[in-house]
Design an enzyme around this catalytic site. Structure first.
Site, PDB file in Angstrom:
ATOM      1  N   CYS A  77       0.884  -7.776  11.437  1.00 28.15           N
ATOM      2  CA  CYS A  77       1.229  -8.000  12.850  1.00 28.15           C
ATOM      3  C   CYS A  77       0.562  -9.272  13.377  1.00 28.15           C
ATOM      4  O   CYS A  77       0.417  -9.451  14.585  1.00 28.15           O
ATOM      5  CB  CYS A  77       0.821  -6.811  13.708  1.00 28.15           C
ATOM      6  SG  CYS A  77       1.843  -5.358  13.446  1.00 28.15           S
ATOM      7  N   ARG A  92       0.848  -1.191   0.000  1.00 29.61           N
ATOM      8  CA  ARG A  92       0.000   0.000   0.000  1.00 29.61           C
ATOM      9  C   ARG A  92       0.886   1.244   0.000  1.00 29.61           C
ATOM     10  O   ARG A  92       1.944   1.263   0.614  1.00 29.61           O
ATOM     11  CB  ARG A  92      -0.902   0.027   1.235  1.00 29.61           C
ATOM     12  CG  ARG A  92      -2.186  -0.753   1.055  1.00 29.61           C
ATOM     13  CD  ARG A  92      -3.078  -0.649   2.265  1.00 29.61           C
ATOM     14  NE  ARG A  92      -2.469  -1.252   3.427  1.00 29.61           N
ATOM     15  CZ  ARG A  92      -1.884  -0.599   4.413  1.00 29.61           C
ATOM     16  NH1 ARG A  92      -1.848   0.721   4.421  1.00 29.61           N
ATOM     17  NH2 ARG A  92      -1.342  -1.239   5.423  1.00 29.61           N
ATOM     18  N   ASP A 102      -9.406  -9.760   8.999  1.00 30.52           N
ATOM     19  CA  ASP A 102      -8.881  -8.416   8.726  1.00 30.52           C
ATOM     20  C   ASP A 102      -9.862  -7.286   9.021  1.00 30.52           C
ATOM     21  O   ASP A 102      -9.446  -6.216   9.430  1.00 30.52           O
ATOM     22  CB  ASP A 102      -8.435  -8.337   7.250  1.00 30.52           C
ATOM     23  CG  ASP A 102      -7.548  -7.134   6.948  1.00 30.52           C
ATOM     24  OD1 ASP A 102      -6.715  -6.790   7.800  1.00 30.52           O
ATOM     25  OD2 ASP A 102      -7.695  -6.543   5.868  1.00 30.52           O
ATOM     26  N   HIS A 141     -10.638  -2.347  11.587  1.00 33.22           N
ATOM     27  CA  HIS A 141      -9.551  -3.175  11.053  1.00 33.22           C
ATOM     28  C   HIS A 141      -9.293  -4.309  12.041  1.00 33.22           C
ATOM     29  O   HIS A 141      -8.282  -4.323  12.737  1.00 33.22           O
ATOM     30  CB  HIS A 141      -8.307  -2.276  10.886  1.00 33.22           C
ATOM     31  CG  HIS A 141      -7.206  -2.886  10.096  1.00 33.22           C
ATOM     32  ND1 HIS A 141      -5.895  -2.483  10.227  1.00 33.22           N
ATOM     33  CD2 HIS A 141      -7.195  -3.852   9.146  1.00 33.22           C
ATOM     34  CE1 HIS A 141      -5.134  -3.183   9.398  1.00 33.22           C
ATOM     35  NE2 HIS A 141      -5.904  -4.014   8.743  1.00 33.22           N
ATOM     36  N   ARG A 154       2.065 -12.290  -0.803  1.00 31.44           N
ATOM     37  CA  ARG A 154       0.754 -12.628  -0.230  1.00 31.44           C
ATOM     38  C   ARG A 154       0.167 -13.896  -0.841  1.00 31.44           C
ATOM     39  O   ARG A 154       0.504 -14.269  -1.949  1.00 31.44           O
ATOM     40  CB  ARG A 154      -0.227 -11.470  -0.530  1.00 31.44           C
ATOM     41  CG  ARG A 154       0.182 -10.118   0.057  1.00 31.44           C
ATOM     42  CD  ARG A 154      -0.420  -9.922   1.397  1.00 31.44           C
ATOM     43  NE  ARG A 154       0.066  -8.729   2.076  1.00 31.44           N
ATOM     44  CZ  ARG A 154      -0.553  -8.198   3.136  1.00 31.44           C
ATOM     45  NH1 ARG A 154      -1.661  -8.722   3.605  1.00 31.44           N
ATOM     46  NH2 ARG A 154      -0.050  -7.149   3.748  1.00 31.44           N
ATOM     47  N   TYR A 212      -1.613  -3.408  -6.804  1.00 36.19           N
ATOM     48  CA  TYR A 212      -1.398  -4.097  -5.525  1.00 36.19           C
ATOM     49  C   TYR A 212      -2.675  -4.163  -4.670  1.00 36.19           C
ATOM     50  O   TYR A 212      -3.423  -3.172  -4.584  1.00 36.19           O
ATOM     51  CB  TYR A 212      -0.274  -3.414  -4.715  1.00 36.19           C
ATOM     52  CG  TYR A 212      -0.249  -3.967  -3.315  1.00 36.19           C
ATOM     53  CD1 TYR A 212       0.284  -5.234  -3.070  1.00 36.19           C
ATOM     54  CD2 TYR A 212      -0.837  -3.286  -2.264  1.00 36.19           C
ATOM     55  CE1 TYR A 212       0.239  -5.781  -1.807  1.00 36.19           C
ATOM     56  CE2 TYR A 212      -0.886  -3.831  -0.984  1.00 36.19           C
ATOM     57  CZ  TYR A 212      -0.346  -5.081  -0.761  1.00 36.19           C
ATOM     58  OH  TYR A 212      -0.412  -5.632   0.476  1.00 36.19           O
ATOM     59  N   LYS A 218      -9.755  -2.322   1.628  1.00 36.22           N
ATOM     60  CA  LYS A 218      -9.483  -1.178   2.494  1.00 36.22           C
ATOM     61  C   LYS A 218     -10.271   0.052   2.054  1.00 36.22           C
ATOM     62  O   LYS A 218     -10.725   0.842   2.887  1.00 36.22           O
ATOM     63  CB  LYS A 218      -7.980  -0.888   2.538  1.00 36.22           C
ATOM     64  CG  LYS A 218      -7.160  -2.068   3.088  1.00 36.22           C
ATOM     65  CD  LYS A 218      -7.560  -2.420   4.478  1.00 36.22           C
ATOM     66  CE  LYS A 218      -7.149  -3.783   4.972  1.00 36.22           C
ATOM     67  NZ  LYS A 218      -5.788  -4.021   5.326  1.00 36.22           N
ATOM     68  N   SER A 273      -1.380  -3.792   9.949  1.00 44.41           N
ATOM     69  CA  SER A 273      -1.083  -4.758   8.882  1.00 44.41           C
ATOM     70  C   SER A 273       0.209  -5.512   9.194  1.00 44.41           C
ATOM     71  O   SER A 273       1.177  -4.928   9.669  1.00 44.41           O
ATOM     72  CB  SER A 273      -0.903  -4.017   7.559  1.00 44.41           C
ATOM     73  OG  SER A 273      -2.055  -3.287   7.248  1.00 44.41           O
TER      74      SER A 273
HETATM   75  O1  SAT Z   1      -2.792  -4.416   1.234  1.00 42.80           O
HETATM   76  S1  SAT Z   1      -3.865  -4.607   2.192  1.00 42.80           S
HETATM   77  O2  SAT Z   1      -4.245  -3.304   2.733  1.00 42.80           O
HETATM   78  O3  SAT Z   1      -5.005  -5.213   1.556  1.00 42.80           O
HETATM   79  C1  SAT Z   1      -3.361  -5.593   3.429  1.00 42.80           C
HETATM   80  C2  SAT Z   1      -2.886  -4.790   4.556  1.00 42.80           C
HETATM   81  O4  SAT Z   1      -1.890  -4.070   4.408  1.00 42.80           O
HETATM   82  O5  SAT Z   1      -3.519  -4.848   5.627  1.00 42.80           O
HETATM   83 MN    MN Z   2      -5.277  -5.311   7.043  1.00 43.06          MN
END
Ligand code: SAT
Ligand code: MN
Length: 586
Positions: free
Chosen positions: A248, A67, A273, A224, A364, A195, A204, A246
């Site tokens: 963690c 991101r 998530d 989140h 991922r 991405y 998100k 993210s």
């Molecule tokens: O890239 S995402 O935002 O979908 C995953 C994350 O960073 O939590």
């Molecule tokens: Mn996330």
């Protein structure tokens, strides 16, 4: 007369000029066609179809692997409504600037129209979105991450009740990359990135940034947070939702194989998530998972850290930016198998030891939730599951004890608002620096975070039995930089302590920051951990916390008068409690 959806598609086509428009229905046949096309043009690389059936590797542009928070904007009429923690552009300026990047962007490309539902197809709390994209990878990923196609069109009918999102890969140049949110008109524009968090607009962009705005207006919460059910020895399941930044460990915690299974404690996954939570008619807080799949971080995932996901990703999975072995299986740092000869790294180059990571650190897997052996049988309950505990946490090498419990809803909101964590590879920028990340929502809150704290404060009194609010830190290190807590399946011991607190069974020591377990109240049998380490894990050092509270005060200054008075009060009350104890212990 055209429908609002048809209008959106026509307008987008007029702007972007695709050579072809494909409406996605979400069917198996369509998915097979998409995969075949992507194998053909190199977007997908086939994995070993014996061991990874219907699974593919995708390599993104090396400049487009995480991101990009600096290129993500909240476009409200008033700057103050986006707040000091978001990048802001006025809606007209944003559109003027970015419309030219969409103009003709799909020439020679296929435009996919991706209607999707976030949330169980029949839940009154679910929302419809429509993403228009020129990326087949995005369309295929959205099919895993949402209820895509027919389910959404059936729900939408001719209405205008959907969040439109326009996405184009553009030329993938970061200088022409923008992720724009217009929460006032519920619109998303994303250009220049393929991405996940930038391009899968249901995730998100809709389910957090736009949804948080809607949630504030409609008195619910878009967070989140993972959602899990902890089953006890009597078979009773208690649901908890937990917010960590993210990368963690949300996915690993939500899918955990419990170290206390022999005592009857198991963990069931509802989501990994995002949680959408509302106040039910009986006054409980109930949560649905708006997503249908997991977009998890691959490095570090193995049979010990997340056995359930290792089983889940053996079929129907898209891997992004992992390495590939000679036998065409995915590979990443921390997977069970040692690196082997002939591996190709995430950029498509031969990998040799010493040539850097084989898998991109933010590589991922995208996998359907249904493939996880740990999936809760209630994961699609239209009303959601009742939440008894909310958990905040981050990566803190120092300071925060393994777990503590807040004293009240208001104090718990303060604990969430003062969260901090060391940064990870999930976003571009330096890794490992500590930053404040309230409720793990810093990159995802679609409005002024001071108002967001106010919204949290206002939700408590609407609940009959507000969930208890806890804070955890699995990442505390000793003087040699070694993690003191084993984590993963052992984290169930901490969840069990929370459950025991909820049910009034476990003891705690009152400290200035909240209630910390007495060593005897944690179930530690079968775990070898010394008493000294345990004491260190549970220690609350008033001196360190005084410095922390001062840093928190500075952070809050950003919000000026808009910061709710209750948050200031909590900050001052903490300072007073800390000074008192530090005087007593001196
Ligand atoms: O890239 S995402 O935002 O979908 C995953 C994350 O960073 O939590
Ligand atoms: Mn996330």
């Amino acid at each position: 007369m055209s429908t609002p959806l048809e209008n959106f598609v026509e307008e987008s086509a007029r702007l972007t000029k695709p050579s072809k428009i494909v409406w996605c229905d979400g069917s198996e046949a369509e998915n097979a066609r998409l995969a075949a096309n992507m194998l053909n043009d190199g977007t997908f690389i086939e994995l070993n179809q014996k061991t990874y059936k219907n699974s593919y590797l995708h390599r993104s542009n090396p400049n487009d692997v995480a991101r990009t928070e600096n290129l993500t904007f909240i476009c409200t009429h008033k700057k103050e409504d986006a707040g000091p923690t978001n990048n802001w552009m006025a809606p007209s300026e944003a559109k003027e600037k970015v419309r030219p990047l969409f103009a003709g962007a799909m020439k020679g490309r296929t435009m996919y129209v991706v209607p999707y539902v976030m949330g169980p197809a029949t839940s009154p709390y679910s929302k419809v979105g429509v993403e228009i994209t020129d990326s087949a990878y995005v369309a295929a990923s959205m099919r895993i991450m949402s209820r895509m196609g027919k389910a959404a069109l059936d729900r939408l009918g001719d209405s205008d009740n959907f969040v439109p999102g326009l996405h184009s890969l553009g030329d993938l140049n970061p200088e022409r990359r923008f992720i724009l949110h217009f929460p006032e008109e519920k619109l998303i524009w994303s250009v220049g990135s393929g991405y996940g968090g930038n391009a899968l607009l249901g995730k998100k962009c809709l389910a957090l940034r736009i949804a948080s705005w809607m949630a504030r207006d409609q008195s619910w919460m878009a967070e989140h947070m993972l959602i899990l059910g902890l089953e006890d020895s009597s078979g009773k399941v208690t649901y908890m939702a937990a917010a960590f930044p993210s990368a963690c460990g949300k996915t690993n915690l939500a899918m955990m194989v419990s170290a206390l299974e022999n005592q009857g404690y198991r963990v069931w996954t509802v989501g990994d998530d995002i949680a959408w939570m509302h106040v039910a008619s009986d006054g409980t807080l109930r949560a649905i998972n708006p997503e249908a799949g997991f977009f998890g971080v691959a490095p570090g995932t193995n049979a010990k850290t997340n056995p359930n996901v290792m089983t889940a990703v053996n079929k129907n999975t898209i891997f992004t930016n992992v390495a590939i072995t000679e036998s065409r299986e995915p590979w990443w740092e921390g997977i069970d198998a040692a690196p082997s000869d002939g591996m190709i790294n995430w950029k498509g180059e031969p990998w040799t030891p010493g040539s850097g990571p084989a898998a991109q650190p933010n590589s991922r897997y995208t996998v359907p939730a249904l493939q996880s052996p740990s999936l809760s049988s209630h994961w699609e309950d239209p009303e959601g599951v009742p939440i008894s505990a909310l958990i905040f946490g981050g990566r803190r090498a120092r300071l925060a004890p393994l777990v503590y419990e807040s004293n009240s809803w208001q104090h718990g909101v303060f604990v969430g608002a003062t969260m901090a964590s060391e940064t990870t590879a999930a976003a571009t920028g330096e890794v490992g620096v500590s930053r404040r990340d309230p409720m793990a929502m810093l990159p995802f809150c679609g409005y002024n975070m001071a108002d967001y704290f106010g919204h949290w404060l206002a939700m408590g009194p609407k609940l009959k039995n507000p969930p208890k609010i806890f804070h955890v830190n699995w990442f505390r290190q000793d003087a040699n930089g070694k993690f003191m807590w084993p984590g993963y399946g052992e984290n169930v011991r901490v969840l069990k302590w929370m459950l025991d607190r909820i049910e009034g069974r476990a003891a705690a020591t009152e400290t200035p920051i909240g209630n910390v377990p007495t060593p005897a109240s944690l179930t530690l049998d079968g775990l070898s951990i010394s008493r000294d380490t345990l004491d260190d894990l549970l220690r609350v050092d008033s001196g360190d916390w005084i410095a922390e509270d001062e840093a928190v005060g500075k952070f809050f200054e950003k919000f000026g008068d808009r910061l709710p008075a209750a948050i200031c009060q909590e900050q001052k009350a903490l300072a007073t409690r800390l000074t008192r104890t530090s005087v007593v212990t001196k």
